[in-house]
Design a protein around this motif. Structure first.
Motif, mmCIF file in Angstrom:
data_model
loop_
_atom_site.group_PDB
_atom_site.id
_atom_site.type_symbol
_atom_site.label_atom_id
_atom_site.label_comp_id
_atom_site.label_asym_id
_atom_site.label_seq_id
_atom_site.Cartn_x
_atom_site.Cartn_y
_atom_site.Cartn_z
ATOM 1 N N PRO A 1 25.589 -19.908 -9.514
ATOM 2 C CA PRO A 1 24.323 -21.001 -8.973
ATOM 3 C C PRO A 1 24.069 -20.892 -7.531
ATOM 4 O O PRO A 1 22.809 -20.721 -7.278
ATOM 5 C CB PRO A 1 25.263 -22.367 -9.594
ATOM 6 N N ASP A 2 25.040 -20.054 -6.895
ATOM 7 C CA ASP A 2 24.780 -19.724 -5.364
ATOM 8 C C ASP A 2 23.800 -18.803 -4.929
ATOM 9 O O ASP A 2 23.873 -17.999 -4.194
ATOM 10 C CB ASP A 2 25.670 -20.323 -4.213
ATOM 11 N N GLY A 3 23.634 -17.632 -6.251
ATOM 12 C CA GLY A 3 22.968 -16.343 -6.371
ATOM 13 C C GLY A 3 24.017 -15.046 -6.069
ATOM 14 O O GLY A 3 23.534 -13.687 -6.064
ATOM 15 N N LEU A 4 25.428 -15.687 -6.134
ATOM 16 C CA LEU A 4 25.597 -14.135 -6.048
ATOM 17 C C LEU A 4 26.504 -13.575 -6.820
ATOM 18 O O LEU A 4 25.767 -13.725 -8.221
ATOM 19 C CB LEU A 4 27.352 -14.125 -5.216
ATOM 20 N N PRO A 5 26.218 -12.235 -7.218
ATOM 21 C CA PRO A 5 26.530 -11.406 -8.394
ATOM 22 C C PRO A 5 28.182 -11.341 -8.948
ATOM 23 O O PRO A 5 28.807 -11.630 -8.105
ATOM 24 C CB PRO A 5 26.439 -9.837 -8.189
ATOM 25 N N VAL A 6 27.406 -12.020 -10.534
ATOM 26 C CA VAL A 6 28.531 -12.222 -11.265
ATOM 27 C C VAL A 6 28.721 -10.395 -11.493
ATOM 28 O O VAL A 6 28.093 -10.305 -12.833
ATOM 29 C CB VAL A 6 29.039 -12.990 -12.271
ATOM 30 N N LEU A 7 30.013 -9.069 -11.813
ATOM 31 C CA LEU A 7 29.939 -8.459 -12.668
ATOM 32 C C LEU A 7 30.514 -8.547 -14.061
ATOM 33 O O LEU A 7 30.866 -9.698 -14.798
ATOM 34 C CB LEU A 7 31.236 -7.380 -11.722
ATOM 35 N N LEU A 8 30.488 -7.577 -15.078
ATOM 36 C CA LEU A 8 29.785 -7.440 -16.388
ATOM 37 C C LEU A 8 31.324 -8.483 -17.256
ATOM 38 O O LEU A 8 31.527 -9.580 -17.513
ATOM 39 C CB LEU A 8 29.858 -6.764 -16.574
ATOM 40 N N GLU A 9 32.669 -7.705 -15.871
ATOM 41 C CA GLU A 9 33.057 -7.871 -16.966
ATOM 42 C C GLU A 9 33.634 -9.542 -16.416
ATOM 43 O O GLU A 9 34.712 -10.301 -17.556
ATOM 44 C CB GLU A 9 35.102 -7.721 -15.613
ATOM 45 N N HIS A 10 33.850 -10.282 -15.521
ATOM 46 C CA HIS A 10 33.077 -11.641 -15.440
ATOM 47 C C HIS A 10 32.875 -13.059 -15.776
ATOM 48 O O HIS A 10 32.714 -13.499 -16.360
ATOM 49 C CB HIS A 10 34.334 -11.745 -14.315
ATOM 50 N N GLN A 11 31.632 -12.117 -16.506
ATOM 51 C CA GLN A 11 30.700 -13.082 -16.478
ATOM 52 C C GLN A 11 30.566 -13.736 -18.317
ATOM 53 O O GLN A 11 31.549 -13.306 -18.628
ATOM 54 C CB GLN A 11 28.708 -11.857 -17.412
ATOM 55 N N ASP A 12 30.042 -14.773 -18.043
ATOM 56 C CA ASP A 12 30.659 -15.825 -19.698
ATOM 57 C C ASP A 12 29.403 -15.512 -20.646
ATOM 58 O O ASP A 12 28.201 -16.120 -20.393
ATOM 59 C CB ASP A 12 30.197 -17.194 -18.709
ATOM 60 N N ARG A 13 30.061 -14.625 -21.506
ATOM 61 C CA ARG A 13 28.931 -14.251 -22.571
ATOM 62 C C ARG A 13 28.668 -15.195 -23.390
ATOM 63 O O ARG A 13 27.670 -14.989 -23.484
ATOM 64 C CB ARG A 13 29.982 -12.897 -22.997
ATOM 65 N N GLY A 14 28.751 -15.915 -23.481
ATOM 66 C CA GLY A 14 27.911 -17.712 -23.954
ATOM 67 C C GLY A 14 27.145 -18.344 -23.312
ATOM 68 O O GLY A 14 26.026 -18.498 -24.065
ATOM 69 N N ALA A 15 26.462 -17.724 -22.175
ATOM 70 C CA ALA A 15 25.197 -17.655 -21.294
ATOM 71 C C ALA A 15 24.293 -16.614 -22.113
ATOM 72 O O ALA A 15 23.015 -16.438 -21.383
ATOM 73 C CB ALA A 15 25.014 -18.362 -20.212
ATOM 74 N N TRP A 16 24.816 -15.320 -22.309
ATOM 75 C CA TRP A 16 23.628 -14.792 -23.184
ATOM 76 C C TRP A 16 23.418 -15.083 -23.995
ATOM 77 O O TRP A 16 23.251 -15.659 -24.599
ATOM 78 C CB TRP A 16 23.968 -13.297 -23.262
ATOM 79 N N ASP A 17 21.360 -14.406 -23.985
ATOM 80 C CA ASP A 17 20.328 -14.306 -24.853
ATOM 81 C C ASP A 17 20.624 -14.360 -25.829
ATOM 82 O O ASP A 17 20.499 -13.001 -26.161
ATOM 83 C CB ASP A 17 19.060 -14.643 -24.021
ATOM 84 N N ARG A 18 21.303 -14.778 -27.252
ATOM 85 C CA ARG A 18 21.909 -14.160 -28.353
ATOM 86 C C ARG A 18 20.379 -13.927 -29.245
ATOM 87 O O ARG A 18 20.890 -12.462 -29.643
ATOM 88 C CB ARG A 18 23.010 -14.931 -29.054
ATOM 89 N N ALA A 19 19.498 -14.619 -28.995
ATOM 90 C CA ALA A 19 17.872 -13.781 -30.361
ATOM 91 C C ALA A 19 17.979 -12.879 -29.758
ATOM 92 O O ALA A 19 17.290 -11.671 -29.820
ATOM 93 C CB ALA A 19 17.448 -15.265 -29.827
ATOM 94 N N MET A 20 17.540 -12.911 -28.197
ATOM 95 C CA MET A 20 17.270 -11.128 -27.422
ATOM 96 C C MET A 20 17.808 -10.195 -27.989
ATOM 97 O O MET A 20 17.367 -9.390 -28.215
ATOM 98 C CB MET A 20 17.409 -11.698 -25.897
ATOM 99 N N ILE A 21 19.488 -10.642 -28.012
ATOM 100 C CA ILE A 21 19.971 -9.745 -28.516
ATOM 101 C C ILE A 21 20.311 -9.127 -29.733
ATOM 102 O O ILE A 21 19.950 -7.742 -29.800
ATOM 103 C CB ILE A 21 21.736 -9.713 -28.208
ATOM 104 N N GLU A 22 19.909 -9.793 -30.469
ATOM 105 C CA GLU A 22 19.767 -9.309 -31.944
ATOM 106 C C GLU A 22 18.640 -9.062 -31.971
ATOM 107 O O GLU A 22 18.582 -8.124 -32.667
ATOM 108 C CB GLU A 22 19.537 -10.450 -32.843
ATOM 109 N N GLU A 23 17.465 -8.805 -31.429
ATOM 110 C CA GLU A 23 15.933 -8.775 -31.128
ATOM 111 C C GLU A 23 15.957 -6.919 -30.504
ATOM 112 O O GLU A 23 15.586 -5.696 -31.465
ATOM 113 C CB GLU A 23 14.936 -9.580 -30.492
ATOM 114 N N GLY A 24 16.859 -6.882 -29.754
ATOM 115 C CA GLY A 24 16.985 -5.174 -29.634
ATOM 116 C C GLY A 24 17.814 -4.774 -30.377
ATOM 117 O O GLY A 24 17.512 -3.737 -30.619
ATOM 118 N N LEU A 25 19.294 -5.360 -31.021
ATOM 119 C CA LEU A 25 19.325 -4.883 -32.217
ATOM 120 C C LEU A 25 18.686 -4.314 -33.207
ATOM 121 O O LEU A 25 19.164 -3.190 -33.565
ATOM 122 C CB LEU A 25 20.998 -5.545 -32.296
ATOM 123 N N ALA A 26 18.115 -5.476 -33.025
ATOM 124 C CA ALA A 26 17.435 -4.382 -34.994
ATOM 125 C C ALA A 26 16.844 -3.882 -35.064
ATOM 126 O O ALA A 26 15.358 -2.852 -35.469
ATOM 127 C CB ALA A 26 16.434 -5.540 -34.825
#
Length: 408
Positions: free
Chosen positions: A248-273
């Motif tokens: 929330p204060d703008g610090l980087p979050v590395l891939l291993e620590h990211q909340d994958r539930g916050a990822w945009d699943r619709a955009m991921i599905e569009e890319g996978l297609a």
């Protein structure tokens, strides 16, 4: 006054590429287009605080910039004939875009800047400077070269377009294959700057990333090229993680620590297609990178990621487009597959590459692997180097936090 200045800045960021492209197409001179655009912004700063922001600020800037350009031509007697020609053209209605043509002036300018008459190293640099609105130092950092070198490249490219009378137009069908790789490289560079800004107070520049996605989507609707589709898939699969990449204060979050539930699943599905089309045939760099991004997006966490497959894809990518940045990413993937010592050995093999000595992702990757191996004094020294060369405030804050943790 502060509100009006903020509005001008916001409008200029939004309209910069469109404004510059339209002016360049109309007047055939990039320097003139840049000067007129800058003068239009100065006029807005003087006019809007007193008279209010117009209902359509982008159109106001465009009209003002065109007038400024004509005024400049009028003051220069050597351009008298050109001004007369422009007056004739201004009286004519704008011809409709040709069927199948590019519907956006910016994409027309992308293709102009990717003209084969320009040196390969100059094409992307010029377009990033003019159309993406990056400063010359930002473009220099994106290409890992000194600012003075980049300034010369950009000046050289502008002069070449002017002196060779390279037209600002949509290329013919038989010209597209030669121009397309340069355009894709520029769009990729713009997206990369949006994904990880080369300077400034924020890790991400979402406006740039989203503009790159918009432009590649337009291009994909016009061309069925596999690498166009691959680049679009790559952008979608990576941009889908945007909300989880910072605290929330703008610090980087590395891939291993990211909340994958916050990822945009619709955009991921569009890319996978898009992946089956992008990978239907001999592999291309963007399709391969999209496949790597897909492996990350499909994994439940960092430990269940298919690291052998990620490394195999980086092996292919390193053959297709060998570069120090790809070599660093490949070493990081090998560290995840085979352990930090294996990755560190590969990074150390790259230590003599002058392009990486100030490249903070390389320095930070090496510091991280040293820390994992328990080589704390060396990790501290490496993080200090990364801190010295980090260009964004979030990266500096992250490296300082890592340093403090190691010292404790």
């Amino acid at each position: 006054m502060a509100d009006e200045r903020a509005t001008v800045a916001a409008v200029f960021r939004e309209e910069h590429g469109r404004l510059l492209a339209a002016l360049a197409r109309r007047f055939g001179d990039l320097d003139l287009a840049e000067e007129a655009a800058s003068e239009a912004v100065e006029a807005a700063l003087a006019h809007w605080p007193a008279h209010g922001v117009p209902p359509n600020p982008g159109a106001w800037l465009m009209t003002t910039a065109r007038r400024k350009a004509v005024d400049r031509l009028r003051r220069d007697r050597t351009h008298t004939a050109r001004l007369a020609q422009l007056r004739v053209e201004a009286e004519r209605a704008e011809p409709p875009a040709p069927e199948g043509g590019l519907p956006d002036d910016r994409l027309q300018l992308f293709f102009t800047c990717a003209h084969p008459a320009l040196a390969e190293e100059d094409r992307g640099a010029l377009t990033l400077r003019c159309l993406a609105g990056l400063t010359t130092p930002e473009v220099a950092r994106a290409y890992l070269v000194p600012v003075e070198t980049m300034a010369k490249r950009i000046t050289r490219a502008k002069r070449k377009i002017r002196d060779a009378r390279i037209p600002f137009r949509v290329p013919d069908a038989d010209e597209l294959p030669a121009r397309l790789p340069g355009v894709l490289q520029v769009l990729y560079s713009i997206f990369t700057e949006g994904y990880a800004a080369s300077s400034g107070p924020h890790l991400q520049r979402l406006d740039l990333a989203e503009e790159a996605i918009r432009l590649i989507t337009v291009l994909a609707g016009l061309l069925s090229d596999r690498e166009v589709i691959g680049l679009r898939a790559l952008m979608l699969l990576v941009h889908a993680r945007r909300a989880a990449r910072t605290t929330p204060d703008g610090l980087p979050v590395l891939l291993e620590h990211q909340d994958r539930g916050a990822w945009d699943r619709a955009m991921i599905e569009e890319g996978l297609a898009l992946l089956p089309q992008a990978l239907a045939g001999p592999p291309g760099p963007y399709g391969v990178q999209a496949a790597i991004a897909a492996l990350h997006d499909e994994a439940a966490d960092i430990t269940t990621t298919d690291w052998p497959q990620v490394v195999a894809l980086y092996d292919v990518l390193h053959v297709l487009v060998p570069s120090p940045v790809i070599a660093v990413n490949r070493a990081a993937a090998i560290a995840m597959r085979d352990g930090p010592a294996a990755g560190l050995a590969l990074l150390d093999d790259l230590a003599d590459d002058p392009r990486l000595r100030r490249h903070h992702p390389y320095l930070a990757a090496r510091a991280d692997l040293l820390a994992r191996l328990g080589r704390t004094p060396e990790a501290i020294a490496a993080y200090r180097l990364a801190l010295d060369h980090a260009a964004t405030e979030p990266d500096r804050a992250l490296f300082q936090a890592r340093l403090d943790a190691l010292k404790d």
